[in-house]
Write a protein that holds these residues in place. Structure first.
Motif, PDB file in Angstrom:
ATOM      1  N   VAL A  87     -11.940  -0.108 -65.995  1.00  0.00           N
ATOM      2  CA  VAL A  87     -11.423   1.257 -65.995  1.00  0.00           C
ATOM      3  C   VAL A  87      -9.949   1.255 -66.365  1.00  0.00           C
ATOM      4  O   VAL A  87      -9.201   0.350 -66.004  1.00  0.00           O
ATOM      5  CB  VAL A  87     -11.634   1.959 -64.634  1.00  0.00           C
ATOM      6  N   GLY A  88      -9.551   2.299 -67.088  1.00  0.00           N
ATOM      7  CA  GLY A  88      -8.161   2.495 -67.431  1.00  0.00           C
ATOM      8  C   GLY A  88      -7.479   3.395 -66.426  1.00  0.00           C
ATOM      9  O   GLY A  88      -8.099   3.922 -65.498  1.00  0.00           O
ATOM     10  N   GLN A  89      -6.196   3.612 -66.630  1.00  0.00           N
ATOM     11  CA  GLN A  89      -5.433   4.455 -65.715  1.00  0.00           C
ATOM     12  C   GLN A  89      -5.875   5.908 -65.772  1.00  0.00           C
ATOM     13  O   GLN A  89      -5.679   6.660 -64.814  1.00  0.00           O
ATOM     14  CB  GLN A  89      -3.940   4.342 -66.030  1.00  0.00           C
ATOM     15  N   ASP A  90      -6.508   6.318 -66.871  1.00  0.00           N
ATOM     16  CA  ASP A  90      -6.971   7.697 -67.005  1.00  0.00           C
ATOM     17  C   ASP A  90      -8.468   7.832 -66.781  1.00  0.00           C
ATOM     18  O   ASP A  90      -9.032   8.914 -66.994  1.00  0.00           O
ATOM     19  CB  ASP A  90      -6.617   8.228 -68.406  1.00  0.00           C
ATOM     20  N   ASP A  91      -9.117   6.768 -66.360  1.00  0.00           N
ATOM     21  CA  ASP A  91     -10.553   6.800 -66.090  1.00  0.00           C
ATOM     22  C   ASP A  91     -10.786   6.977 -64.593  1.00  0.00           C
ATOM     23  O   ASP A  91      -9.894   7.411 -63.869  1.00  0.00           O
ATOM     24  CB  ASP A  91     -11.212   5.510 -66.597  1.00  0.00           C
ATOM     25  N   ALA A  92     -11.973   6.643 -64.131  1.00  0.00           N
ATOM     26  CA  ALA A  92     -12.283   6.745 -62.705  1.00  0.00           C
ATOM     27  C   ALA A  92     -11.307   5.896 -61.904  1.00  0.00           C
ATOM     28  O   ALA A  92     -11.003   4.761 -62.287  1.00  0.00           O
ATOM     29  CB  ALA A  92     -13.709   6.275 -62.449  1.00  0.00           C
ATOM     30  N   PRO A  93     -10.771   6.412 -60.795  1.00  0.00           N
ATOM     31  CA  PRO A  93      -9.897   5.597 -59.946  1.00  0.00           C
ATOM     32  C   PRO A  93     -10.610   4.345 -59.454  1.00  0.00           C
ATOM     33  O   PRO A  93     -11.842   4.322 -59.330  1.00  0.00           O
ATOM     34  CB  PRO A  93      -9.557   6.540 -58.785  1.00  0.00           C
ATOM     35  N   LEU A  94      -9.842   3.324 -59.171  1.00  0.00           N
ATOM     36  CA  LEU A  94     -10.407   2.057 -58.719  1.00  0.00           C
ATOM     37  C   LEU A  94     -11.334   2.240 -57.520  1.00  0.00           C
ATOM     38  O   LEU A  94     -12.443   1.687 -57.504  1.00  0.00           O
ATOM     39  CB  LEU A  94      -9.274   1.087 -58.379  1.00  0.00           C
ATOM     40  N   ALA A  95     -10.901   2.994 -56.529  1.00  0.00           N
ATOM     41  CA  ALA A  95     -11.719   3.157 -55.327  1.00  0.00           C
ATOM     42  C   ALA A  95     -13.048   3.822 -55.652  1.00  0.00           C
ATOM     43  O   ALA A  95     -14.100   3.457 -55.103  1.00  0.00           O
ATOM     44  CB  ALA A  95     -10.960   3.973 -54.277  1.00  0.00           C
ATOM     45  N   GLU A  96     -13.018   4.792 -56.555  1.00  0.00           N
ATOM     46  CA  GLU A  96     -14.250   5.484 -56.938  1.00  0.00           C
ATOM     47  C   GLU A  96     -15.157   4.545 -57.736  1.00  0.00           C
ATOM     48  O   GLU A  96     -16.374   4.509 -57.537  1.00  0.00           O
ATOM     49  CB  GLU A  96     -13.912   6.726 -57.753  1.00  0.00           C
ATOM     50  N   ALA A  97     -14.561   3.784 -58.658  1.00  0.00           N
ATOM     51  CA  ALA A  97     -15.359   2.826 -59.422  1.00  0.00           C
ATOM     52  C   ALA A  97     -16.017   1.808 -58.499  1.00  0.00           C
ATOM     53  O   ALA A  97     -17.197   1.483 -58.649  1.00  0.00           O
ATOM     54  CB  ALA A  97     -14.477   2.123 -60.457  1.00  0.00           C
ATOM     55  N   ARG A  98     -15.261   1.326 -57.513  1.00  0.00           N
ATOM     56  CA  ARG A  98     -15.821   0.351 -56.571  1.00  0.00           C
ATOM     57  C   ARG A  98     -16.950   0.963 -55.759  1.00  0.00           C
ATOM     58  O   ARG A  98     -17.978   0.322 -55.523  1.00  0.00           O
ATOM     59  CB  ARG A  98     -14.713  -0.162 -55.648  1.00  0.00           C
ATOM     60  N   ARG A  99     -16.773   2.206 -55.331  1.00  0.00           N
ATOM     61  CA  ARG A  99     -17.824   2.868 -54.558  1.00  0.00           C
ATOM     62  C   ARG A  99     -19.113   2.976 -55.365  1.00  0.00           C
ATOM     63  O   ARG A  99     -20.212   2.757 -54.843  1.00  0.00           O
ATOM     64  CB  ARG A  99     -17.367   4.267 -54.148  1.00  0.00           C
ATOM     65  N   ILE A 100     -18.968   3.268 -56.653  1.00  0.00           N
ATOM     66  CA  ILE A 100     -20.148   3.479 -57.498  1.00  0.00           C
ATOM     67  C   ILE A 100     -20.852   2.165 -57.810  1.00  0.00           C
ATOM     68  O   ILE A 100     -22.080   2.076 -57.742  1.00  0.00           O
ATOM     69  CB  ILE A 100     -19.744   4.209 -58.791  1.00  0.00           C
ATOM     70  N   VAL A 101     -20.092   1.141 -58.187  1.00  0.00           N
ATOM     71  CA  VAL A 101     -20.742  -0.112 -58.605  1.00  0.00           C
ATOM     72  C   VAL A 101     -21.072  -1.031 -57.443  1.00  0.00           C
ATOM     73  O   VAL A 101     -21.864  -1.964 -57.591  1.00  0.00           O
ATOM     74  CB  VAL A 101     -19.896  -0.877 -59.643  1.00  0.00           C
ATOM     75  N   GLY A 102     -20.451  -0.794 -56.281  1.00  0.00           N
ATOM     76  CA  GLY A 102     -20.746  -1.617 -55.123  1.00  0.00           C
ATOM     77  C   GLY A 102     -19.881  -2.853 -55.046  1.00  0.00           C
ATOM     78  O   GLY A 102     -19.073  -3.139 -55.939  1.00  0.00           O
ATOM     79  N   PRO A 103     -20.063  -3.616 -53.994  1.00  0.00           N
ATOM     80  CA  PRO A 103     -19.176  -4.761 -53.742  1.00  0.00           C
ATOM     81  C   PRO A 103     -19.471  -5.991 -54.584  1.00  0.00           C
ATOM     82  O   PRO A 103     -18.640  -6.903 -54.658  1.00  0.00           O
ATOM     83  CB  PRO A 103     -19.417  -5.065 -52.258  1.00  0.00           C
ATOM     84  N   ASP A 104     -20.629  -6.045 -55.208  1.00  0.00           N
ATOM     85  CA  ASP A 104     -21.039  -7.283 -55.878  1.00  0.00           C
ATOM     86  C   ASP A 104     -20.792  -7.276 -57.376  1.00  0.00           C
ATOM     87  O   ASP A 104     -21.014  -8.304 -58.032  1.00  0.00           O
ATOM     88  CB  ASP A 104     -22.520  -7.543 -55.602  1.00  0.00           C
ATOM     89  N   GLU A 120      -0.770  -2.817 -57.228  1.00  0.00           N
ATOM     90  CA  GLU A 120      -1.571  -1.773 -56.592  1.00  0.00           C
ATOM     91  C   GLU A 120      -3.058  -2.028 -56.798  1.00  0.00           C
ATOM     92  O   GLU A 120      -3.863  -1.866 -55.866  1.00  0.00           O
ATOM     93  CB  GLU A 120      -1.201  -0.401 -57.152  1.00  0.00           C
ATOM     94  N   ALA A 121      -3.434  -2.417 -58.014  1.00  0.00           N
ATOM     95  CA  ALA A 121      -4.845  -2.694 -58.294  1.00  0.00           C
ATOM     96  C   ALA A 121      -5.340  -3.889 -57.487  1.00  0.00           C
ATOM     97  O   ALA A 121      -6.452  -3.872 -56.948  1.00  0.00           O
ATOM     98  CB  ALA A 121      -5.035  -2.941 -59.792  1.00  0.00           C
ATOM     99  N   ALA A 122      -4.509  -4.927 -57.399  1.00  0.00           N
ATOM    100  CA  ALA A 122      -4.905  -6.104 -56.620  1.00  0.00           C
ATOM    101  C   ALA A 122      -5.102  -5.735 -55.156  1.00  0.00           C
ATOM    102  O   ALA A 122      -6.091  -6.136 -54.525  1.00  0.00           O
ATOM    103  CB  ALA A 122      -3.853  -7.198 -56.763  1.00  0.00           C
ATOM    104  N   GLU A 123      -4.159  -4.966 -54.621  1.00  0.00           N
ATOM    105  CA  GLU A 123      -4.267  -4.559 -53.220  1.00  0.00           C
ATOM    106  C   GLU A 123      -5.449  -3.627 -52.994  1.00  0.00           C
ATOM    107  O   GLU A 123      -6.011  -3.573 -51.889  1.00  0.00           O
ATOM    108  CB  GLU A 123      -2.963  -3.880 -52.788  1.00  0.00           C
ATOM    109  N   GLY A 124      -5.840  -2.891 -54.048  1.00  0.00           N
ATOM    110  CA  GLY A 124      -6.965  -1.973 -53.935  1.00  0.00           C
ATOM    111  C   GLY A 124      -8.320  -2.617 -54.122  1.00  0.00           C
ATOM    112  O   GLY A 124      -9.343  -1.930 -54.055  1.00  0.00           O
ATOM    113  N   GLY A 125      -8.335  -3.920 -54.394  1.00  0.00           N
ATOM    114  CA  GLY A 125      -9.605  -4.629 -54.485  1.00  0.00           C
ATOM    115  C   GLY A 125     -10.117  -4.888 -55.883  1.00  0.00           C
ATOM    116  O   GLY A 125     -11.293  -5.245 -56.059  1.00  0.00           O
TER     117      GLY A 125
END
Length: 217
Positions: A87-104, A120-125
């Motif tokens: 994802v880019g900076q103008d795409d889905a936020p990291l947290a939302e992308a993670r929620r959608i694709v899951g932890p794996d 920020e991205a590293a700290e956000g997972g």
């Protein structure tokens, strides 16, 4: 401890009008040397076109141990069984992308030329961050120009991998690897290489290995 590596991260051409023909080219390229990932990047293409590309290309990549990353679309990455999303900076936020694709599944984030965005991205997972563009590119609009020192600083201070992107060619691969890139994301530098994509993959691998060997001990 295993020595550090710099690996190739392929990005598809922006259009794939003949999937069967491109599949043959891709297979030969992947057989020519180490490739870590293939990002399917078809900006603004209909969902059906993206799905057809994933269906055609994922078996080729997966059969060779190459991860398949979908650009921009965490929803399709999850539903189509991709290994991750970018994802880019103008795409889905990291947290939302993670929620959608899951932890794996992997989530990578474009961070332009900003160490702050990368942290920020590293700290956000995020699983990796991408910095660039390092060189002029015609593949996409690149609003920022990143410097080699960004890769070196990241390698010294951060744990998650960094990807260098933007106008990368065989002649520039060594300096990026030497600076500390974990992966080089390349599109036109492979698909339009004069001797063909397979030769490009082999040449990139040789230059990246040489660059890693030049890193400070």
């Amino acid at each position: 401890m295993a020595p550090p590596l710099c690996r190739l991260y392929l990005i598809t051409p922006p259009r794939l009008d003949d999937l069967a023909a491109f599949g043959h080219v891709l297979a030969h390229a992947l057989d020519a040397g180490d490739v870590a990932a293939l990002q399917i990047r078809l900006k603004d293409a209909p969902d059906a076109v993206i799905a057809a590309a994933v269906d055609a290309l994922m078996p080729i990549a997966a059969g060779r141990g190459v991860a398949v990353i979908l650009n921009d679309r965490p929803d399709l990455a999850a539903s189509l069984g991709c290994d991750g999303v970018h994802v880019g900076q103008d795409d889905a936020p990291l947290a939302e992308a993670r929620r959608i694709v899951g932890p794996d599944r992997m989530v990578g984030v474009t961070c332009h030329d900003s160490l702050h965005l990368g942290m920020e991205a590293a700290e956000g997972g995020a699983d990796y961050v991408a910095f660039g563009a390092f060189f002029p590119t015609t593949t996409k609009d690149a609003p920022t120009r990143a410097e080699l020192e960004l890769l070196t600083g990241w390698q010294q201070d951060m744990l998650i991998p960094c990807v260098a992107i933007g106008g990368i060619t065989v002649p520039t691969a060594r300096e990026l690897a030497a600076a500390g890139a974990d992966f080089l994301a390349v599109s036109a530098g492979v698909w339009t290489y004069g001797e063909g994509p397979a030769a490009a993959v082999a040449a990139f691998n040789a230059e990246m290995a040489a660059g890693v060997g030049e890193r400070p001990r």
